[in-house]
Design an enzyme around this catalytic site. Structure first.
Site, PDB file in Angstrom:
ATOM      1  N   ILE A 266       0.841  -1.205   0.000  1.00  0.00           N
ATOM      2  CA  ILE A 266       0.000   0.000   0.000  1.00  0.00           C
ATOM      3  C   ILE A 266       0.876   1.255   0.000  1.00  0.00           C
ATOM      4  CG2 ILE A 266      -1.809   1.271   1.249  1.00  0.00           C
ATOM      5  CD1 ILE A 266      -2.696  -1.490   2.421  1.00  0.00           C
TER       6      ILE A 266
ATOM      7  N   ALA B  96       4.113   1.490   8.131  1.00  0.00           N
ATOM      8  CA  ALA B  96       5.046   0.394   8.432  1.00  0.00           C
ATOM      9  C   ALA B  96       4.413  -0.580   9.415  1.00  0.00           C
ATOM     10  CB  ALA B  96       6.342   0.957   9.024  1.00  0.00           C
TER      11      ALA B  96
ATOM     12  N   SER C  37       2.307  -7.312   8.501  1.00  0.00           N
ATOM     13  CA  SER C  37       0.910  -7.219   8.032  1.00  0.00           C
ATOM     14  C   SER C  37       0.225  -8.561   7.767  1.00  0.00           C
ATOM     15  CB  SER C  37       0.878  -6.383   6.746  1.00  0.00           C
ATOM     16  OG  SER C  37       1.500  -7.095   5.682  1.00  0.00           O
TER      17      SER C  37
ATOM     18  N   THR D  30      -6.461  -1.141  10.204  1.00  0.00           N
ATOM     19  CA  THR D  30      -7.217  -2.199   9.520  1.00  0.00           C
ATOM     20  C   THR D  30      -8.605  -2.385  10.129  1.00  0.00           C
ATOM     21  OG1 THR D  30      -7.222  -4.585   9.144  1.00  0.00           O
ATOM     22  CG2 THR D  30      -6.026  -3.846  11.067  1.00  0.00           C
ATOM     23  N   ASP D  31      -9.510  -2.943   9.331  1.00  0.00           N
ATOM     24  CA  ASP D  31     -10.848  -3.280   9.856  1.00  0.00           C
ATOM     25  C   ASP D  31     -10.784  -4.480  10.808  1.00  0.00           C
ATOM     26  OD1 ASP D  31     -10.298  -5.280   7.985  1.00  0.00           O
ATOM     27  OD2 ASP D  31     -12.232  -5.157   6.967  1.00  0.00           O
ATOM     28  N   GLU D  32      -9.646  -5.207  10.793  1.00  0.00           N
ATOM     29  CA  GLU D  32      -9.559  -6.423  11.615  1.00  0.00           C
ATOM     30  C   GLU D  32      -9.598  -6.117  13.110  1.00  0.00           C
ATOM     31  OE1 GLU D  32      -6.798  -9.444  10.532  1.00  0.00           O
ATOM     32  OE2 GLU D  32      -7.046  -9.083   8.395  1.00  0.00           O
TER      33      GLU D  32
ATOM     34  N   TYR E 273      -1.938 -10.448  14.943  1.00  0.00           N
ATOM     35  CA  TYR E 273      -1.813  -9.273  14.063  1.00  0.00           C
ATOM     36  C   TYR E 273      -2.833  -8.203  14.439  1.00  0.00           C
ATOM     37  CZ  TYR E 273      -2.830  -6.328   9.996  1.00  0.00           C
ATOM     38  OH  TYR E 273      -3.088  -5.244   9.188  1.00  0.00           O
TER      39      TYR E 273
ATOM     40  N   LYS F 299      -2.418  -4.353  15.927  1.00  0.00           N
ATOM     41  CA  LYS F 299      -2.928  -3.144  15.257  1.00  0.00           C
ATOM     42  C   LYS F 299      -3.904  -2.405  16.186  1.00  0.00           C
ATOM     43  CE  LYS F 299      -2.221  -1.827  11.578  1.00  0.00           C
ATOM     44  NZ  LYS F 299      -1.150  -0.966  10.998  1.00  0.00           N
TER      45      LYS F 299
ATOM     46  N   ASN G  22      -9.801  -5.391   3.217  1.00  0.00           N
ATOM     47  CA  ASN G  22      -8.759  -6.093   2.435  1.00  0.00           C
ATOM     48  C   ASN G  22      -8.447  -5.393   1.119  1.00  0.00           C
ATOM     49  OD1 ASN G  22      -9.811  -8.214   4.282  1.00  0.00           O
ATOM     50  ND2 ASN G  22      -8.321  -9.462   3.179  1.00  0.00           N
TER      51      ASN G  22
ATOM     52  N   PRO H 130      -6.173 -20.942  12.422  1.00  0.00           N
ATOM     53  CA  PRO H 130      -6.702 -20.897  13.793  1.00  0.00           C
ATOM     54  C   PRO H 130      -7.349 -19.534  14.075  1.00  0.00           C
ATOM     55  CG  PRO H 130      -4.391 -21.604  13.763  1.00  0.00           C
ATOM     56  CD  PRO H 130      -4.720 -21.151  12.378  1.00  0.00           C
TER      57      PRO H 130
HETATM   58  P1  NAD Z   1       3.248  -4.777   3.612  1.00  0.00           P
HETATM   59  O1  NAD Z   1       3.567  -5.920   4.496  1.00  0.00           O
HETATM   60  O2  NAD Z   1       3.121  -5.006   2.149  1.00  0.00           O
HETATM   61  O3  NAD Z   1       4.334  -3.623   3.796  1.00  0.00           O
HETATM   62  C1  NAD Z   1       4.810  -3.224   5.051  1.00  0.00           C
HETATM   63  C2  NAD Z   1       6.052  -2.363   4.843  1.00  0.00           C
HETATM   64  O4  NAD Z   1       6.499  -1.938   6.139  1.00  0.00           O
HETATM   65  C3  NAD Z   1       7.217  -3.119   4.173  1.00  0.00           C
HETATM   66  O5  NAD Z   1       7.785  -2.335   3.143  1.00  0.00           O
HETATM   67  C4  NAD Z   1       8.205  -3.322   5.321  1.00  0.00           C
HETATM   68  O6  NAD Z   1       9.560  -3.336   4.888  1.00  0.00           O
HETATM   69  C5  NAD Z   1       7.918  -2.121   6.198  1.00  0.00           C
HETATM   70  N1  NAD Z   1       8.273  -2.373   7.607  1.00  0.00           N
HETATM   71  C6  NAD Z   1       7.966  -3.470   8.353  1.00  0.00           C
HETATM   72  N2  NAD Z   1       8.481  -3.350   9.584  1.00  0.00           N
HETATM   73  C7  NAD Z   1       9.126  -2.149   9.639  1.00  0.00           C
HETATM   74  C8  NAD Z   1       9.835  -1.452  10.632  1.00  0.00           C
HETATM   75  N3  NAD Z   1      10.015  -1.980  11.863  1.00  0.00           N
HETATM   76  N4  NAD Z   1      10.350  -0.242  10.345  1.00  0.00           N
HETATM   77  C9  NAD Z   1      10.191   0.302   9.120  1.00  0.00           C
HETATM   78  N5  NAD Z   1       9.536  -0.317   8.113  1.00  0.00           N
HETATM   79  C10 NAD Z   1       9.005  -1.532   8.371  1.00  0.00           C
HETATM   80  O7  NAD Z   1       1.917  -4.141   4.210  1.00  0.00           O
HETATM   81  P2  NAD Z   1       0.702  -3.459   3.436  1.00  0.00           P
HETATM   82  O8  NAD Z   1      -0.260  -4.503   3.036  1.00  0.00           O
HETATM   83  O9  NAD Z   1       1.232  -2.483   2.462  1.00  0.00           O
HETATM   84  O10 NAD Z   1       0.027  -2.674   4.673  1.00  0.00           O
HETATM   85  C11 NAD Z   1       0.450  -1.348   5.011  1.00  0.00           C
HETATM   86  C12 NAD Z   1      -0.332  -0.884   6.216  1.00  0.00           C
HETATM   87  O11 NAD Z   1      -1.733  -0.904   5.936  1.00  0.00           O
HETATM   88  C13 NAD Z   1      -0.151  -1.772   7.448  1.00  0.00           C
HETATM   89  O12 NAD Z   1      -0.084  -0.936   8.577  1.00  0.00           O
HETATM   90  C14 NAD Z   1      -1.393  -2.640   7.483  1.00  0.00           C
HETATM   91  O13 NAD Z   1      -1.710  -3.003   8.794  1.00  0.00           O
HETATM   92  C15 NAD Z   1      -2.424  -1.689   6.899  1.00  0.00           C
HETATM   93  N6  NAD Z   1      -3.543  -2.334   6.186  1.00  0.00           N
HETATM   94  C16 NAD Z   1      -3.325  -3.262   5.211  1.00  0.00           C
HETATM   95  C17 NAD Z   1      -4.406  -3.803   4.506  1.00  0.00           C
HETATM   96  C18 NAD Z   1      -4.209  -4.829   3.428  1.00  0.00           C
HETATM   97  O14 NAD Z   1      -5.207  -5.398   2.941  1.00  0.00           O
HETATM   98  N7  NAD Z   1      -3.006  -5.104   2.964  1.00  0.00           N
HETATM   99  C19 NAD Z   1      -5.707  -3.389   4.807  1.00  0.00           C
HETATM  100  C20 NAD Z   1      -5.888  -2.433   5.820  1.00  0.00           C
HETATM  101  C21 NAD Z   1      -4.794  -1.901   6.488  1.00  0.00           C
HETATM  102  O1  DAU Z   2      -8.912  -6.736   6.460  1.00  0.00           O
HETATM  103  C1  DAU Z   2      -7.694  -6.084   6.257  1.00  0.00           C
HETATM  104  C2  DAU Z   2      -6.557  -7.066   6.372  1.00  0.00           C
HETATM  105  O2  DAU Z   2      -6.593  -7.878   5.206  1.00  0.00           O
HETATM  106  C3  DAU Z   2      -5.198  -6.400   6.509  1.00  0.00           C
HETATM  107  O3  DAU Z   2      -5.158  -5.669   7.717  1.00  0.00           O
HETATM  108  C4  DAU Z   2      -4.079  -7.438   6.494  1.00  0.00           C
HETATM  109  O4  DAU Z   2      -2.825  -6.786   6.532  1.00  0.00           O
HETATM  110  C5  DAU Z   2      -4.194  -8.234   5.221  1.00  0.00           C
HETATM  111  O5  DAU Z   2      -3.215  -9.254   5.211  1.00  0.00           O
HETATM  112  C6  DAU Z   2      -5.594  -8.856   5.094  1.00  0.00           C
HETATM  113  O6  DAU Z   2      -5.799  -9.902   6.073  1.00  0.00           O
HETATM  114  P1  DAU Z   2      -6.484 -11.306   5.692  1.00  0.00           P
HETATM  115  O7  DAU Z   2      -6.068 -12.311   6.675  1.00  0.00           O
HETATM  116  O8  DAU Z   2      -7.941 -11.121   5.450  1.00  0.00           O
HETATM  117  O9  DAU Z   2      -5.755 -11.550   4.245  1.00  0.00           O
HETATM  118  P2  DAU Z   2      -5.173 -12.872   3.566  1.00  0.00           P
HETATM  119  O10 DAU Z   2      -4.902 -12.537   2.140  1.00  0.00           O
HETATM  120  O11 DAU Z   2      -4.094 -13.489   4.369  1.00  0.00           O
HETATM  121  O12 DAU Z   2      -6.431 -13.853   3.592  1.00  0.00           O
HETATM  122  C7  DAU Z   2      -7.650 -13.516   2.961  1.00  0.00           C
HETATM  123  C8  DAU Z   2      -8.622 -14.636   3.234  1.00  0.00           C
HETATM  124  O13 DAU Z   2      -8.200 -15.810   2.496  1.00  0.00           O
HETATM  125  C9  DAU Z   2      -8.687 -15.065   4.696  1.00  0.00           C
HETATM  126  O14 DAU Z   2     -10.031 -15.423   5.016  1.00  0.00           O
HETATM  127  C10 DAU Z   2      -7.799 -16.295   4.770  1.00  0.00           C
HETATM  128  C11 DAU Z   2      -7.941 -16.912   3.392  1.00  0.00           C
HETATM  129  N1  DAU Z   2      -6.738 -17.612   2.870  1.00  0.00           N
HETATM  130  C12 DAU Z   2      -5.547 -16.959   2.915  1.00  0.00           C
HETATM  131  C13 DAU Z   2      -4.403 -17.561   2.445  1.00  0.00           C
HETATM  132  C14 DAU Z   2      -3.058 -16.866   2.515  1.00  0.00           C
HETATM  133  C15 DAU Z   2      -6.856 -18.878   2.320  1.00  0.00           C
HETATM  134  O15 DAU Z   2      -7.971 -19.458   2.254  1.00  0.00           O
HETATM  135  N2  DAU Z   2      -5.722 -19.477   1.832  1.00  0.00           N
HETATM  136  C16 DAU Z   2      -4.498 -18.883   1.888  1.00  0.00           C
HETATM  137  O16 DAU Z   2      -3.489 -19.502   1.463  1.00  0.00           O
END
Ligand code: NAD
Ligand code: DAU
Length: 350
Positions: free
Chosen positions: A12, A81, A84, A133-135, A158, A162, A187, A290
């Site tokens: 992101i 950061a 995630s 996050t919504d989680e 996680y 958050k 997500n 789990p």
């Molecule tokens: P990501 O895992 O792709 O990226 C995280 C970044 O943070 C990486 O570039 C990593 O190098 C950096 N990082 C990790 N630990 C660090 C530290 N100690 N110091 C400095 N940098 C560090 O994550 P993302 O999916 O891009 O998510 C970004 C943010 O948005 C997170 O805070 C996550 O909780 C939130 N978020 C993600 C989603 C999603 O669906 N991916 C949804 C809602 C909120």
């Molecule tokens: O809701 C926002 C969150 O969405 C973010 O805060 C998190 O950073 C991001 O990782 C994401 O969390 P989820 O656990 O929902 O995402 P993930 O892609 O890991 O899984 C999506 C759904 O798919 C979840 O119900 C678990 C399922 N899944 C995931 C994986 C990796 C599977 O069924 N098989 C898999 O191999």
């Protein structure tokens, strides 16, 4: 204006930096530890820009943070950061405590100190935007949506980390008056997502002709939002959100995991046919995660009515374009998948 973005090399964060570099004249400072999840390729084209500064470092490093504030004098922080991935947090909670909780509190502490020394006008306009996050709200049954008033009920390490970070951000607002904003998003999907997450993992497994792991019966529901819609929501909140407030961001796109996986398989059959058979044949129902949250769904009325933000990218279109991106960037996808087989150590890149 200078914006300090933490985690800017992540999925992101890199989309956010690309958006800000293309649509504004702001100077961007990207502080990122370059963990396994970071992606430097997504930002390579900004390296020659005088408006873009990259610093490799950890948000837990107080001295580094102090130096960055002194050197760049940011007028806003967008804090992304984080560790995630839920499955990694189940494997080991400690890195989540360290980065998501300790790192956030370190950033808040140094930001507060810096903010305290600004003049009245600078103090007034400064923002600490925490991206969450919504989680944090836990899990939903068959009915209902998460609103900003939904009580926190995190259920994975996680989401607990958050939620804790959200509470600290709120505490710095109520206790010290630090001008904060919090966003809680559903997500995300789109280009440059590390292939441990469901959507890029499914595409990777299709390309590798390996089984696609679907947890439990695949009936868990997520509310999908394209990352480009998310970053537009983030910039609206930074610009016009009310200090001390939180905003939910969601995609209006609730889908069962099995339906998401089947849609990807169907699109892959058209775009990149399998040598023999159908990609759906690769689907394998495996042991459930789990504490697997059943359903997430976000009520985004607040950001929509106050800031006129709405999700624009329709899920089926967004997924199709996302698959195209991964097919055009197979090398990136495969090279990142190596970190998957390396296990769940949190190691930084050189
Ligand atoms: P990501 O895992 O792709 O990226 C995280 C970044 O943070 C990486 O570039 C990593 O190098 C950096 N990082 C990790 N630990 C660090 C530290 N100690 N110091 C400095 N940098 C560090 O994550 P993302 O999916 O891009 O998510 C970004 C943010 O948005 C997170 O805070 C996550 O909780 C939130 N978020 C993600 C989603 C999603 O669906 N991916 C949804 C809602 C909120
Ligand atoms: O809701 C926002 C969150 O969405 C973010 O805060 C998190 O950073 C991001 O990782 C994401 O969390 P989820 O656990 O929902 O995402 P993930 O892609 O890991 O899984 C999506 C759904 O798919 C979840 O119900 C678990 C399922 N899944 C995931 C994986 C990796 C599977 O069924 N098989 C898999 O191999």
């Amino acid at each position: 204006m200078t914006i300090l973005i933490t985690g800017g090399s992540g999925f992101i964060g890199s989309a956010l930096i690309n958006h800000l570099m293309h649509t504004t004249k702001e100077t961007i400072v990207n502080l990122d530890a370059l963990t396994y999840a970071a992606n430097q390729q997504a930002l390579k084209h900004h390296e020659s820009s005088s408006r873009y500064h990259f610093i490799k470092g950890d948000i837990q490093d107080k001295n580094l943070l102090r130096n960055i504030f002194t050197q760049f004098k940011p007028s806003a922080i967008m804090h992304l950061a984080a560790e995630s991935h839920v499955d990694r947090s189940i494997e080991s909670a400690i890195p989540f405590l360290q980065t998501n909780v300790v790192g956030t509190v370190m950033l808040l502490t140094v930001a507060l100190n810096y903010w305290g020394k600004l003049n009245a006008l600078e103090k007034e306009s400064f923002r600490f935007h925490h991206v969450s996050t919504d989680e944090v709200y836990g899990t939903l049954g068959e009915e209902g949506l998460f609103s900003e008033e939904t009580p926190y009920d995190p259920r994975s390490p996680y989401s607990a980390s958050k939620a804790a970070s959200d509470h600290f951000v709120n505490a710095f607002y109520h206790t010290y008056g630090l001008p904060i904003l919090i966003t809680n998003c559903s997500n995300n999907y789109g280009p440059n997502q590390f292939p441990e997450k469901l959507i890029p993992l499914t595409i990777l497994k299709c390309l590798k002709n390996e089984s696609i792991p679907v947890y439990g019966k695949g009936e868990n529901i997520r509310d999908w939002l394209h990352v480009e819609d998310h970053v537009k929501g983030l910039t609206s909140v930074l610009k016009s959100g009310q200090v001390g407030e939180k905003y939910n961001i969601g995609g209006d796109s609730q889908r069962r995991n099995i339906d998401v996986v089947k849609l990807i398989c169907k699109l892959m059959n058209d775009k990149c046919p399998r040598n023999a058979g159908n990609y759906e044949d690769l689907i394998q129902f495996v042991k459930d995660r789990p504490g697997h949250d059943a359903r997430y769904a976000v009520d985004h009325q607040k950001i929509t009515s106050e800031l006129k933000w709405n999700p624009h990218i329709i899920f089926d279109d967004g997924i199709s374009k996302t698959i195209d991106w991964y097919l055009e960037n197979k090398e990136w996808l495969f090279s990142n998948s190596k970190a998957l087989s390396d296990g769940y150590q949190v190691e930084t890149k050189k």
